[in-house]
Design a protein around this motif. Structure first.
Motif, PDB file in Angstrom:
ATOM      1  N   THR A 465       0.831  -1.206   0.000  1.00 50.62           N
ATOM      2  CA  THR A 465       0.000   0.000   0.000  1.00 50.62           C
ATOM      3  C   THR A 465       0.866   1.257   0.000  1.00 50.62           C
ATOM      4  N   GLU A 469       1.113   4.146  -2.938  1.00 55.77           N
ATOM      5  CA  GLU A 469       0.869   5.559  -2.679  1.00 55.77           C
ATOM      6  C   GLU A 469       2.134   6.405  -2.852  1.00 55.77           C
ATOM      7  N   PRO A 520      -5.790  -2.091  -2.056  1.00 56.73           N
ATOM      8  CA  PRO A 520      -5.817  -0.993  -1.099  1.00 56.73           C
ATOM      9  C   PRO A 520      -7.212  -0.430  -0.932  1.00 56.73           C
ATOM     10  N   LEU A 525      -7.029   6.055  -0.363  1.00 58.30           N
ATOM     11  CA  LEU A 525      -6.313   6.634  -1.485  1.00 58.30           C
ATOM     12  C   LEU A 525      -6.915   7.977  -1.881  1.00 58.30           C
TER      13      LEU A 525
END
Length: 525
Positions: A465, A469, A520, A525
């Motif tokens: 994750t 990101e 995710p 997000l």
């Protein structure tokens, strides 16, 4: 009153004459002292040049033939280990010799700044990678942090800054038996700080950069702090370790002063030591050649090239044989000469494409030989590269002004020799396939290694994750969680994170046996 006035004038005139004579004597003594100082400095320069040649030349053979032996693919593992020990010991000896020569150059006033633009963030990461295993072998946690506003590109003397940081961090690791060693770099002074901060207004695009090295080591006694930066002086802990020359901190302070800064130390016995220093650097938009190509092992010349002729001119047979054995197996034609006069004769008859020229030789030195060669039309087409043990920067100017096309110092790394040949002759080399790719193209660890089976699923999901990101801070934090149990893995993942190759981290997590890429949370997000 007239007699008294005449007596006063006579006395005053006598005093003026006496004072004039005293001033003349003072000026004479001052000139004499100045002459003595110049003679002393000249003697120091001569000492540096002689010691540099006498110490570094034999060490060139030790390190050079060690590298040459390690190139052999048929070397048994036990002998490879022995040669590796010789090479590492030679490198350590070179460090000690360089320290002694550095302090001699400083005292002789021969040390100058070599300003260049470079990537400060990369320098800090390289130092962390270099010293990580040394710290880990002692169960010492090494951390390098920097403030968010620290500029990436600066201009100062990169090599001197690197040496200062290596000296301070190495000392911290050496004298810390348990705990941690940390380096923090910022544009703001550490608080509290014993440093005397720069009072003057700095020019635009110039700023002080602060460094603080802390350790939880043995500490330094208060009575030893005042002598800490004296040459050849060691603390009690240094004497007990029976390592070093007592020059590291003295050289570091001199280098820091050259870079417009200062250094201060605070310490407590049994608790640890904090060393803070700052330098003044200019901001830079970019650093040239920031991305260095991966080191690759040369195994020969690419087909379809002419046969290159190379002449090695050196009065030491061992130095000549080193280059002959390094270059001949690759496909070069190599001949030797023991002095400049013999080198000119071979050059005139054989017409080599390139000459490796030592500068200090009997009969005829490299300066005169190079000048005679370059004074001819034929000589202008011959590349002449000085290969010398000199450490004085001003000698480089003299060597290049004599006509040399380039300059390398002994001891050298074999890759420097190959790079110089490629630069001046346009040679194309073949490289070993196993080392031809850069590090970022390789997986950070064997995906089927049993050591990777114990990685928690939650950790892998969090890493995936964070990489998705592009959260470098979170990625580094997760890598740190496994650094103690999976050191090699952590080091390689950190390399990818540093290069912002989060796509590689994602591919690596997805390729782990039994691993499925976590999906995710889109809200996050």
């Amino acid at each position: 009153m007239g007699h008294q006035l005449r007596d006063s004038f006579d006395t005053l005139e006598q005093r003026v004459q006496e004072r004039t004579a005293e001033l003349a004597e003072s000026n004479r003594q001052l000139e004499l002292s100045k002459e003595k100082a110049e003679v002393a400095n000249e003697a120091k320069s001569t000492f540096i040049a002689n010691m540099s040649h006498e110490l570094r030349s034999p060490l060139n053979a030790v390190l050079g033939f060690s590298q040459l032996t390690l190139r052999s693919s048929s070397l048994p593992p036990d002998q490879r280990e022995n040669v590796g020990i010789i090479y590492r010991s030679g490198e350590y000896l070179l460090t000690l010799i360089n320290n002694i020569l550095d302090i001699s150059k400083i005292e002789a006033g021969k040390t100058t700044l070599n300003l260049k633009s470079f990537n400060l963030h990369r320098l800090l990461s390289d130092l962390e990678d270099m010293l990580y295993l040394r710290a880990e072998s002692k169960d010492v946690l090494l951390t390098v942090t920097r403030s968010d506003d620290l500029p990436q590109y600066i201009q100062t003397d990169e090599m001197k800054l690197r040496q200062v940081l290596i000296n301070l961090l190495s000392n911290g690791i050496k004298f810390t038996q348990a705990g941690s060693v940390s380096l923090h770099v910022s544009t703001h002074p550490p608080s509290p700080t014993p440093l005397v901060l720069p009072a003057q207004t700095l020019p635009a695009a110039t700023l002080p950069i602060y460094f603080e090295v802390r350790d939880t080591g043995v500490g330094i006694a208060p009575e030893e702090l005042s002598h800490l930066f004296e040459a050849f002086t060691q603390t009690q802990a240094g004497k007990e370790s029976q390592e070093g020359t007592g020059l590291g901190l003295a050289i570091s302070r001199k280098f820091i002063h050259l870079m417009g800064g200062d250094i201060a130390v605070s310490s407590e016995l049994g608790v640890g030591t904090a060393i803070a220093f700052y330098i003044q650097a200019s901001l830079s938009e970019a650093a040239p050649l920031d991305l260095q190509p991966a080191r690759r092992r040369v195994r020969g010349l690419a087909p379809g090239q002419p046969t290159y002729r190379i002449l090695v001119v050196d009065d030491k047979e061992v130095n000549r044989r080193l280059l002959v054995k390094l270059l001949s197996p690759l496909g070069f034609e190599v001949r030797e000469a023991s002095n400049g006069l013999e080198g000119i004769e071979i050059w005139n008859d054989w017409e080599p494409h390139l000459i490796w020229m030592d500068m200090r030789m009997p009969v005829m030195d490299g300066y005169e030989a190079t000048q005679r060669i370059k004074a001819t039309t034929k000589g202008q087409a011959t590349a002449v590269i000085a290969l010398t043990a000199s450490v004085l920067e001003e000698e480089k100017v003299v060597i290049l002004s004599a006509g040399c096309d380039d300059f390398l110092r002994k001891p050298f790394h074999e890759q420097n020799i190959f790079d110089a040949i490629a630069k001046h002759l346009g040679v194309v080399f073949l490289y070993d396939e196993s080392e031809s790719g850069s590090r970022e193209q390789e997986p950070p660890a064997d995906l089927h290694s049993p050591d990777l089976q114990d990685l928690p699923d939650a950790w892998k999901a969090a890493l995936y994750t964070a990489a998705l990101e592009a959260d470098s801070a979170q990625v580094e934090a997760l890598i740190a969680q496994v650094s103690m149990t999976h050191a090699a893995l952590a080091q390689d993942l950190s390399q990818w994170s540093y290069q912002f190759r989060f796509d590689k981290i994602l591919e690596w997590v997805e390729a782990l046996p039994g691993s499925t890429a976590p999906i995710p949370d889109t809200e996050q997000l």
